[in-house]
Enzyme design. Structure first.
Site, mmCIF file in Angstrom:
data_model
loop_
_atom_site.group_PDB
_atom_site.id
_atom_site.type_symbol
_atom_site.label_atom_id
_atom_site.label_comp_id
_atom_site.label_asym_id
_atom_site.label_seq_id
_atom_site.Cartn_x
_atom_site.Cartn_y
_atom_site.Cartn_z
ATOM 1 N N ASP A 107 -19.961 -9.371 -36.765
ATOM 2 C CA ASP A 107 -19.060 -10.441 -36.344
ATOM 3 C C ASP A 107 -19.724 -11.089 -35.129
ATOM 4 O OD1 ASP A 107 -16.851 -11.756 -34.805
ATOM 5 O OD2 ASP A 107 -15.576 -10.867 -36.344
ATOM 6 N N SER A 121 -18.508 -12.286 -32.631
ATOM 7 C CA SER A 121 -17.828 -11.939 -31.383
ATOM 8 C C SER A 121 -18.091 -10.501 -30.949
ATOM 9 C CB SER A 121 -16.314 -12.168 -31.525
ATOM 10 O OG SER A 121 -16.058 -13.537 -31.732
ATOM 11 N N SER A 122 -18.950 -9.815 -31.656
ATOM 12 C CA SER A 122 -19.309 -8.446 -31.303
ATOM 13 C C SER A 122 -20.525 -8.453 -30.385
ATOM 14 C CB SER A 122 -19.623 -7.647 -32.575
ATOM 15 O OG SER A 122 -20.333 -6.463 -32.269
ATOM 16 N N ALA A 123 -20.333 -8.047 -29.143
ATOM 17 C CA ALA A 123 -21.446 -8.043 -28.194
ATOM 18 C C ALA A 123 -22.542 -7.074 -28.621
ATOM 19 C CB ALA A 123 -20.947 -7.714 -26.791
ATOM 20 N N SER A 127 -18.993 -3.525 -36.261
ATOM 21 C CA SER A 127 -20.025 -4.530 -36.013
ATOM 22 C C SER A 127 -20.811 -4.134 -34.772
ATOM 23 C CB SER A 127 -19.392 -5.902 -35.801
ATOM 24 O OG SER A 127 -20.362 -6.859 -35.456
#
Length: 197
Positions: free
Chosen positions: A7, A9-11, A169
């Site tokens: 994703d 938005s997954s760091a 993720s």
């Protein structure tokens, strides 16, 4: 073959994205980039994101900053993190349909802009201009990412991920073997070099 599920938005996926191409090259494997909506997996597992989880969120922010220093990467969490990166995900799949070789470059660009400039990955008007840097018309990209077929494809791929047991993720499928987490990359490489164990 390595499948790289993530994703935007997954760091931790950001850090994996900085390493996965080199790992694939070192092991002589093809690489398939597969953005999906982590929220679909959260619905199936009952989990929630690190940033929204007490104690874990504070630790993760410290760990991301530490990883960025270790890897020498510029990294800033954008305001309002995490964004629901549906627009960026749909744009990726439209690009993959039109110019497959450009889709990974687009994904790398989304990661870089999100984690250094605060790109709003939930807003197609913010995401579409990235296409210009890849030789794609931003207007065509915006229109394409909004097509019902692309919306359905992004949804179906997220559902496929869950059906295959992908729940986090980043998540990797390496020669058919599942691995969850950025910290598993050395294990992925060893698995591929040794043919498993």
């Amino acid at each position: 073959m390595i499948e790289f599920w993530f994703d935007f938005s997954s760091a931790y996926a950001f850090f994996a994205a900085a390493e996965i191409d080199d790992l694939a090259a070192r092991t002589g494997r093809g690489l398939l980039w597969r953005p999906y909506m982590l929220g679909t997996a959260f619905k199936a597992t009952g989990a929630r994101g690190l940033s929204a989880t007490p104690l874990k969120g504070d630790y993760a922010r410290r760990d991301w900053a530490r990883l960025a220093r270790l890897k020498g990467l510029e990294f800033r969490l954008p305001p309002g993190h995490p964004k629901v990166a549906l627009a960026a995900t749909r744009a990726f799949y439209w690009i993959e349909d039109q110019a497959p070789d450009l889709a990974p470059a687009f994904a790398r660009l989304v990661f870089r802009r999100y984690y250094t400039e605060g790109l709003d990955t939930s807003d197609l008007a913010a995401v579409a201009p990235l296409g210009a840097g890849l030789g794609l018309d931003p207007g065509a990209l915006a229109a394409g990412a909004a097509l019902p077929a692309i919306k359905e494809r992004a949804k179906a791929i997220s559902e496929e991920a869950v059906a295959r047991g992908i729940f986090g993720s980043p998540f990797f499928i390496a020669d058919g073997e599942p691995f969850w987490g950025h910290d598993r990359l050395p294990m992925v490489e060893d698995w591929l070099r040794r043919g498993g164990w």
